[in-house]
Design a protein around this motif. Sequence first.
Motif, mmCIF file in Angstrom:
data_model
loop_
_atom_site.group_PDB
_atom_site.id
_atom_site.type_symbol
_atom_site.label_atom_id
_atom_site.label_comp_id
_atom_site.label_asym_id
_atom_site.label_seq_id
_atom_site.Cartn_x
_atom_site.Cartn_y
_atom_site.Cartn_z
ATOM 1 N N LYS A 126 0.836 -1.205 0.000
ATOM 2 C CA LYS A 126 0.000 0.000 0.000
ATOM 3 C C LYS A 126 0.871 1.256 0.000
ATOM 4 O O LYS A 126 0.567 2.254 -0.672
ATOM 5 C CB LYS A 126 -0.924 -0.007 1.225
ATOM 6 C CG LYS A 126 -1.916 1.137 1.272
ATOM 7 C CD LYS A 126 -2.825 1.014 2.494
ATOM 8 C CE LYS A 126 -3.814 2.170 2.554
ATOM 9 N NZ LYS A 126 -4.688 2.076 3.761
ATOM 10 N N LEU A 127 1.978 1.199 0.728
ATOM 11 C CA LEU A 127 2.914 2.325 0.781
ATOM 12 C C LEU A 127 3.557 2.555 -0.586
ATOM 13 O O LEU A 127 3.669 3.693 -1.046
ATOM 14 C CB LEU A 127 3.985 2.027 1.835
ATOM 15 C CG LEU A 127 4.908 3.157 2.287
ATOM 16 C CD1 LEU A 127 4.120 4.351 2.799
ATOM 17 C CD2 LEU A 127 5.862 2.649 3.371
ATOM 18 N N LEU A 128 3.977 1.484 -1.253
ATOM 19 C CA LEU A 128 4.579 1.607 -2.588
ATOM 20 C C LEU A 128 3.592 2.196 -3.588
ATOM 21 O O LEU A 128 3.954 3.025 -4.430
ATOM 22 C CB LEU A 128 5.047 0.237 -3.082
ATOM 23 C CG LEU A 128 6.261 -0.394 -2.410
ATOM 24 C CD1 LEU A 128 6.519 -1.779 -2.996
ATOM 25 C CD2 LEU A 128 7.491 0.487 -2.586
ATOM 26 N N LYS A 129 2.367 1.755 -3.504
ATOM 27 C CA LYS A 129 1.341 2.139 -4.478
ATOM 28 C C LYS A 129 1.037 3.637 -4.429
ATOM 29 O O LYS A 129 0.483 4.183 -5.389
ATOM 30 C CB LYS A 129 0.071 1.316 -4.241
ATOM 31 C CG LYS A 129 -0.854 1.238 -5.437
ATOM 32 C CD LYS A 129 -1.929 0.193 -5.214
ATOM 33 C CE LYS A 129 -3.006 0.270 -6.284
ATOM 34 N NZ LYS A 129 -2.501 0.038 -7.642
ATOM 35 N N ARG A 130 1.411 4.297 -3.365
ATOM 36 C CA ARG A 130 1.226 5.749 -3.284
ATOM 37 C C ARG A 130 2.119 6.491 -4.284
ATOM 38 O O ARG A 130 1.841 7.624 -4.647
ATOM 39 C CB ARG A 130 1.539 6.242 -1.867
ATOM 40 C CG ARG A 130 0.532 5.791 -0.832
ATOM 41 C CD ARG A 130 0.922 6.225 0.563
ATOM 42 N NE ARG A 130 1.024 7.676 0.702
ATOM 43 C CZ ARG A 130 1.279 8.304 1.854
ATOM 44 N NH1 ARG A 130 1.441 7.580 2.956
ATOM 45 N NH2 ARG A 130 1.357 9.609 1.904
ATOM 46 N N PHE A 131 3.208 5.821 -4.736
ATOM 47 C CA PHE A 131 4.190 6.504 -5.576
ATOM 48 C C PHE A 131 4.332 5.917 -6.974
ATOM 49 O O PHE A 131 4.708 6.612 -7.904
ATOM 50 C CB PHE A 131 5.556 6.484 -4.876
ATOM 51 C CG PHE A 131 5.535 7.107 -3.522
ATOM 52 C CD1 PHE A 131 5.493 8.484 -3.372
ATOM 53 C CD2 PHE A 131 5.508 6.325 -2.373
ATOM 54 C CE1 PHE A 131 5.449 9.073 -2.106
ATOM 55 C CE2 PHE A 131 5.460 6.898 -1.115
ATOM 56 C CZ PHE A 131 5.424 8.277 -0.981
ATOM 57 N N THR A 132 4.029 4.614 -7.149
ATOM 58 C CA THR A 132 4.173 3.994 -8.469
ATOM 59 C C THR A 132 3.407 2.676 -8.523
ATOM 60 O O THR A 132 3.134 2.063 -7.482
ATOM 61 C CB THR A 132 5.654 3.727 -8.804
ATOM 62 O OG1 THR A 132 5.757 3.214 -10.138
ATOM 63 C CG2 THR A 132 6.265 2.730 -7.838
ATOM 64 N N ASP A 133 3.093 2.247 -9.744
ATOM 65 C CA ASP A 133 2.480 0.937 -9.953
ATOM 66 C C ASP A 133 3.486 -0.068 -10.512
ATOM 67 O O ASP A 133 3.119 -1.219 -10.787
ATOM 68 C CB ASP A 133 1.308 1.047 -10.937
ATOM 69 C CG ASP A 133 0.093 1.727 -10.322
ATOM 70 O OD1 ASP A 133 -0.070 1.646 -9.089
ATOM 71 O OD2 ASP A 133 -0.683 2.342 -11.072
ATOM 72 N N ASN A 134 4.731 0.365 -10.693
ATOM 73 C CA ASN A 134 5.733 -0.472 -11.347
ATOM 74 C C ASN A 134 6.808 -0.900 -10.354
ATOM 75 O O ASN A 134 7.542 -0.070 -9.821
ATOM 76 C CB ASN A 134 6.375 0.286 -12.514
ATOM 77 C CG ASN A 134 5.331 0.745 -13.523
ATOM 78 O OD1 ASN A 134 4.568 -0.054 -14.044
ATOM 79 N ND2 ASN A 134 5.291 2.050 -13.783
ATOM 80 N N ASP A 159 -2.913 -6.389 -5.838
ATOM 81 C CA ASP A 159 -3.142 -4.955 -5.663
ATOM 82 C C ASP A 159 -2.991 -4.176 -6.960
ATOM 83 O O ASP A 159 -2.983 -2.944 -6.953
ATOM 84 C CB ASP A 159 -2.162 -4.398 -4.616
ATOM 85 C CG ASP A 159 -2.758 -4.421 -3.222
ATOM 86 O OD1 ASP A 159 -3.774 -5.092 -3.043
ATOM 87 O OD2 ASP A 159 -2.215 -3.751 -2.324
ATOM 88 N N GLY A 160 -2.852 -4.885 -8.079
ATOM 89 C CA GLY A 160 -2.850 -4.222 -9.380
ATOM 90 C C GLY A 160 -1.522 -3.648 -9.818
ATOM 91 O O GLY A 160 -1.481 -2.848 -10.765
ATOM 92 N N LEU A 161 -0.421 -4.038 -9.175
ATOM 93 C CA LEU A 161 0.881 -3.508 -9.571
ATOM 94 C C LEU A 161 1.484 -4.338 -10.711
ATOM 95 O O LEU A 161 1.190 -5.521 -10.862
ATOM 96 C CB LEU A 161 1.847 -3.476 -8.386
ATOM 97 C CG LEU A 161 1.652 -2.279 -7.448
ATOM 98 C CD1 LEU A 161 0.517 -2.543 -6.473
ATOM 99 C CD2 LEU A 161 2.909 -1.963 -6.671
ATOM 100 N N VAL A 227 -1.847 -15.558 -11.962
ATOM 101 C CA VAL A 227 -2.482 -14.787 -13.042
ATOM 102 C C VAL A 227 -3.926 -14.454 -12.667
ATOM 103 O O VAL A 227 -4.426 -13.358 -12.967
ATOM 104 C CB VAL A 227 -2.434 -15.576 -14.369
ATOM 105 C CG1 VAL A 227 -3.153 -14.803 -15.478
ATOM 106 C CG2 VAL A 227 -0.996 -15.857 -14.779
ATOM 107 N N SER A 228 -4.595 -15.380 -11.995
ATOM 108 C CA SER A 228 -6.005 -15.173 -11.644
ATOM 109 C C SER A 228 -6.201 -14.013 -10.664
ATOM 110 O O SER A 228 -7.310 -13.500 -10.531
ATOM 111 C CB SER A 228 -6.596 -16.457 -11.060
ATOM 112 O OG SER A 228 -6.096 -16.703 -9.747
ATOM 113 N N LEU A 229 -5.141 -13.625 -9.989
ATOM 114 C CA LEU A 229 -5.238 -12.520 -9.029
ATOM 115 C C LEU A 229 -5.296 -11.157 -9.712
ATOM 116 O O LEU A 229 -5.648 -10.155 -9.089
ATOM 117 C CB LEU A 229 -4.026 -12.550 -8.082
ATOM 118 C CG LEU A 229 -3.868 -13.798 -7.211
ATOM 119 C CD1 LEU A 229 -2.540 -13.755 -6.468
ATOM 120 C CD2 LEU A 229 -5.020 -13.926 -6.228
#
Length: 262
Positions: A126-134, A159-161, A227-229
């Motif tokens: 969640k912390l990473l996702k605040r700054f990038t999706d990659n 989480d969609g990253l 992959v299903s996630l």
Amino acid sequence: MTFGAGFSGEEMLAAGVVSQGNRGPYDRFRGRLVWPIRDLGGDVVGFGARKLFDDDEGPKYLNTPETPLYKKSQVLYGIDLARRAIAKQQQVVVVEGYTDVITLSQSGIENVVASSGTALTPGQIKLLKRFTDNVTVVYDGDAAGMKASIRGIDLLLQDGLNVRVVSLPEGQDPDSFCQQMGGEAFQRFLDENEETFIHFKAKLLIDESKHDPLKKSDAIREILKSVSLISDGLKRSALTHDLSQICEMEEAVLVQELAKLI
């Protein structure tokens, strides 16, 4: 009992800086190299410590225990200094240890953080996702350690990253390999050797199955679970196509199995 900086023994115990012994509180990190762990805002919330002497019977690394300030699952080492570089480059490099972060950062790779020796947790993601999706996850050249960390990749996907993986040569870690190669060469190595999590898991799981079709099918199903996630249908489709080529299996069969898992 009051310590030199004016803190009571109870306060030092609560902060995890000292431990309680038979003779009273004592320095938890005595005889170790100690560095601070900071939260996103740069405030010190805990410490990590590496033993210096061979006769120290304790663990190689010793961290501050869970305290009111330090929640390990919510903290990424180096995030306070890396956050701007991560946001600017729209990519984060995740390594395992403190010295990995220090060496890479000093070598010019500033978008780097560490999970502090554990698989990534939902709070850290969640912390990473605040700054990038990659996210590029760098693993030491240790197959057992890689397998133990696969769960972190699944959480990132959930989480969609966008996840890419780099495996280092056997016996190397980011600290030693970067010192050996230099910062620019190490960055080139990351760029040239990163692979999708599909290729990574296939190499780790399918290759082990050798010529056993039952083990191979179990390995493929394990990859399809990852992959299903992924919620994005287009990404799922592209990765399933990729997997069909890697494992030499009809894509339609994989799509059918994936639908069951979803």
